[in-house]
Write a protein that holds these residues in place. Structure first.
Motif, PDB file in Angstrom:
ATOM      1  N   LYS A  62      30.817  31.958  30.492  1.00 57.34           N
ATOM      2  CA  LYS A  62      31.959  31.793  29.775  1.00 57.34           C
ATOM      3  C   LYS A  62      32.272  33.234  29.174  1.00 57.34           C
ATOM      4  N   ARG A  63      30.935  34.165  29.426  1.00 57.66           N
ATOM      5  CA  ARG A  63      31.688  35.408  29.164  1.00 57.66           C
ATOM      6  C   ARG A  63      31.411  35.835  30.539  1.00 57.66           C
ATOM      7  N   SER A  64      31.053  35.398  31.430  1.00 61.00           N
ATOM      8  CA  SER A  64      31.323  35.638  32.617  1.00 61.00           C
ATOM      9  C   SER A  64      31.998  35.870  33.600  1.00 61.00           C
ATOM     10  N   VAL A  65      33.178  34.757  33.239  1.00 62.69           N
ATOM     11  CA  VAL A  65      33.904  34.739  34.777  1.00 62.69           C
ATOM     12  C   VAL A  65      35.306  34.897  33.923  1.00 62.69           C
ATOM     13  N   ALA A  66      36.214  34.678  34.837  1.00 63.25           N
ATOM     14  CA  ALA A  66      37.842  35.755  34.762  1.00 63.25           C
ATOM     15  C   ALA A  66      38.615  35.204  35.782  1.00 63.25           C
ATOM     16  N   PRO A  67      39.777  34.232  35.389  1.00 63.77           N
ATOM     17  CA  PRO A  67      41.125  34.257  36.822  1.00 63.77           C
ATOM     18  C   PRO A  67      41.085  35.466  36.923  1.00 63.77           C
ATOM     19  N   LEU A  68      41.689  35.387  38.736  1.00 60.09           N
ATOM     20  CA  LEU A  68      41.807  36.340  39.049  1.00 60.09           C
ATOM     21  C   LEU A  68      43.430  36.215  39.173  1.00 60.09           C
ATOM     22  N   VAL A  69      44.389  36.825  39.436  1.00 62.93           N
ATOM     23  CA  VAL A  69      45.640  36.813  38.912  1.00 62.93           C
ATOM     24  C   VAL A  69      46.405  37.976  40.268  1.00 62.93           C
ATOM     25  N   CYS A  70      48.138  37.224  40.661  1.00 57.53           N
ATOM     26  CA  CYS A  70      48.642  38.251  40.948  1.00 57.53           C
ATOM     27  C   CYS A  70      49.777  38.575  39.656  1.00 57.53           C
ATOM     28  N   LEU A  71      50.140  39.394  39.320  1.00 60.43           N
ATOM     29  CA  LEU A  71      50.877  40.088  38.632  1.00 60.43           C
ATOM     30  C   LEU A  71      52.634  40.235  38.745  1.00 60.43           C
ATOM     31  N   ALA A  72      53.711  40.596  38.480  1.00 65.94           N
ATOM     32  CA  ALA A  72      54.721  41.558  38.484  1.00 65.94           C
ATOM     33  C   ALA A  72      54.969  41.367  37.063  1.00 65.94           C
ATOM     34  N   VAL A  73      55.867  43.280  37.752  1.00 63.24           N
ATOM     35  CA  VAL A  73      54.933  44.655  36.083  1.00 63.24           C
ATOM     36  C   VAL A  73      56.414  44.587  36.577  1.00 63.24           C
ATOM     37  N   LYS A  74      57.774  44.426  35.239  1.00 64.80           N
ATOM     38  CA  LYS A  74      58.577  45.205  35.574  1.00 64.80           C
ATOM     39  C   LYS A  74      59.426  45.425  34.042  1.00 64.80           C
ATOM     40  N   ASP A  95      32.344  45.237  36.834  1.00 65.32           N
ATOM     41  CA  ASP A  95      32.599  45.071  38.440  1.00 65.32           C
ATOM     42  C   ASP A  95      32.137  43.636  38.584  1.00 65.32           C
ATOM     43  N   PHE A  96      32.821  43.012  39.414  1.00 60.75           N
ATOM     44  CA  PHE A  96      33.159  41.836  40.015  1.00 60.75           C
ATOM     45  C   PHE A  96      32.806  41.163  41.464  1.00 60.75           C
ATOM     46  N   LEU A  97      32.415  39.632  41.224  1.00 63.60           N
ATOM     47  CA  LEU A  97      32.311  39.205  42.694  1.00 63.60           C
ATOM     48  C   LEU A  97      33.336  38.235  42.984  1.00 63.60           C
ATOM     49  N   THR A  98      34.156  38.310  43.967  1.00 63.52           N
ATOM     50  CA  THR A  98      34.726  36.507  43.941  1.00 63.52           C
ATOM     51  C   THR A  98      34.966  36.332  45.452  1.00 63.52           C
ATOM     52  N   ALA A  99      35.339  35.825  46.087  1.00 57.80           N
ATOM     53  CA  ALA A  99      35.443  34.896  47.826  1.00 57.80           C
ATOM     54  C   ALA A  99      36.702  35.579  48.515  1.00 57.80           C
ATOM     55  N   ALA A 100      35.797  36.384  49.060  1.00 60.45           N
ATOM     56  CA  ALA A 100      36.751  37.542  50.065  1.00 60.45           C
ATOM     57  C   ALA A 100      37.935  36.697  51.177  1.00 60.45           C
ATOM     58  N   HIS A 101      38.295  35.377  50.976  1.00 63.22           N
ATOM     59  CA  HIS A 101      39.394  35.208  51.633  1.00 63.22           C
ATOM     60  C   HIS A 101      40.438  34.892  50.560  1.00 63.22           C
ATOM     61  N   VAL A 102      40.172  35.080  49.162  1.00 65.65           N
ATOM     62  CA  VAL A 102      40.925  35.063  48.124  1.00 65.65           C
ATOM     63  C   VAL A 102      41.560  36.479  48.867  1.00 65.65           C
ATOM     64  N   LEU A 103      41.350  37.268  48.375  1.00 65.79           N
ATOM     65  CA  LEU A 103      41.748  38.839  47.771  1.00 65.79           C
ATOM     66  C   LEU A 103      42.538  39.026  49.118  1.00 65.79           C
ATOM     67  N   ARG A 104      42.130  38.930  50.576  1.00 70.07           N
ATOM     68  CA  ARG A 104      42.661  38.423  51.803  1.00 70.07           C
ATOM     69  C   ARG A 104      43.880  37.974  51.675  1.00 70.07           C
ATOM     70  N   GLU A 105      44.528  36.341  51.187  1.00 68.48           N
ATOM     71  CA  GLU A 105      45.634  36.169  51.089  1.00 68.48           C
ATOM     72  C   GLU A 105      46.380  36.570  49.520  1.00 68.48           C
ATOM     73  N   GLN A 106      45.746  37.411  48.938  1.00 71.58           N
ATOM     74  CA  GLN A 106      46.554  38.337  48.490  1.00 71.58           C
ATOM     75  C   GLN A 106      47.033  39.596  48.552  1.00 71.58           C
ATOM     76  N   MET A 107      46.752  40.269  49.744  1.00 77.10           N
ATOM     77  CA  MET A 107      47.217  41.124  50.663  1.00 77.10           C
ATOM     78  C   MET A 107      48.087  40.996  51.564  1.00 77.10           C
ATOM     79  N   ASN A 108      48.105  39.610  52.077  1.00 80.91           N
ATOM     80  CA  ASN A 108      48.952  39.082  52.524  1.00 80.91           C
ATOM     81  C   ASN A 108      50.321  38.585  51.820  1.00 80.91           C
ATOM     82  N   ASP A 109      50.123  38.298  50.556  1.00 82.81           N
ATOM     83  CA  ASP A 109      51.022  38.194  49.981  1.00 82.81           C
ATOM     84  C   ASP A 109      52.420  38.944  49.316  1.00 82.81           C
ATOM     85  N   HIS A 110      53.582  39.065  49.797  1.00 80.83           N
ATOM     86  CA  HIS A 110      54.164  40.007  49.136  1.00 80.83           C
ATOM     87  C   HIS A 110      54.574  40.272  47.801  1.00 80.83           C
ATOM     88  N   GLN A 111      54.183  39.135  47.373  1.00 84.22           N
ATOM     89  CA  GLN A 111      54.587  38.158  45.812  1.00 84.22           C
ATOM     90  C   GLN A 111      53.547  39.216  44.997  1.00 84.22           C
TER      91      GLN A 111
END
Length: 275
Positions: A62-74, A95-111
């Motif tokens: 549990k000390r080694s994991v974190a959620p990947l999030v999309c943020l809106a900052v205003k 430094d962390f590891l995650t699934a590449a497809h999740v990052l790809r979705e974030q890059m394609n998500d304009h929100q």
């Protein structure tokens, strides 16, 4: 068999985006029911299994994991738009590891204007209604990404060793591919949950799969995983990580989960993120 590339893909079909204001994230009080075709197996939960060999490993991971999030900052307000996946730390600096497809979705998500990870200031507190947290941005363009393996290595823009209130622990690895029947567990943040959740499974098979004309190793687990588990570490009872959860598949009669064994991306991890 219908195959979906990445567990987070299912989230788009039936899970609405959730907005939460930081630095305090409010715990989810209920978890939506998963359709019967994606039902979990009858394997005992961690709480039900009094002799669970993973108990110590789960608390440590549990000390080694974190959620990947999309943020809106205003202005001074930061809002969590979505939590599409999970990450686990491989260095004390963050430094962390995650699934590449999740990052790809974030890059394609304009929100998704800001990609980040969130961490608790006082440790994970699943029983608390309010949990103080903070967030750390990272640049997807600086991540080392292998689309074929579906693995990415990233680094926050802030060195986490400089943040005294945040305590993380990089994972340790077992580079051997686990044999069929080996008990494993995976910990992550399914269904946009605030705190980590752990499922247990067994290794069903180790098989080669073809990706863009290249054969790579893929390990099959004998149970399903909820959306958001993509990028979660898969570990043994001794706590050593043997792979990362990358995708799932389902048909009318059964559900499976797939992981990329650590041995497949060992060289990539040694190279690290882009300078």
């Amino acid at each position: 068999m219908t195959v979906f590339r990445g567990i987070s893909d299912l989230q788009r079909r039936g899970t609405p985006k959730m907005k939460t204001t930081l630095p305090v994230l409010i715990a989810l009080m209920t978890i939506p029911a998963w359709p019967a075709s994606h039902a979990q197996s009858s394997r005992p939960t961690l709480a039900e299994n009094g002799g669970n060999p993973f108990a110590g490993a789960v608390e440590a991971i549990k000390r080694s994991v974190a959620p990947l999030v999309c943020l809106a900052v205003k202005g001074g307000e930061t809002t969590v738009v979505s939590r599409p996946g999970s990450v686990f730390f491989v260095s004390a600096g963050g430094d962390f590891l995650t699934a590449a497809h999740v990052l790809r979705e974030q890059m394609n998500d304009h929100q998704c204007p800001v990609s980040a990870i969130t961490l608790p200031l006082e440790g994970w507190q699943p029983k608390a209604l309010d949990e103080p947290t903070t967030w750390f941005a990272f640049k997807i363009t600086s991540c080392a990404i292998d689309e074929i393996l579906d693995v990415a290595v990233c680094r926050p823009t802030t060195d986490l060793r400089q943040i005294s209130k945040v305590k993380i622990a990089p994972v340790q690895f077992d580079w051997d591919i686990p044999a069929d029947g080996t008990p494993v567990a995976f910990t992550g943040f399914p269904r946009a949950l605030r705190d980590p959740m752990t499922f247990q499974a067994g290794v069903a098979a180790d098989r080669p799969v073809w990706r863009d004309g290249k054969a790579i190793d893929e390990v099959v687990l004998d149970r399903s995983a909820l959306p958001g588990f993509s990028g979660s570490p898969v570990f043994l009872p001794n706590g050593r990580v043997v792979g990362m959860l990358v995708s799932g598949a389902a048909d009318e009669s059964n559900t499976l989960t797939f992981l990329r064994p650590a041995a497949a991306w060992r060289a990539m991890l040694a190279e690290g993120v882009k300078k």
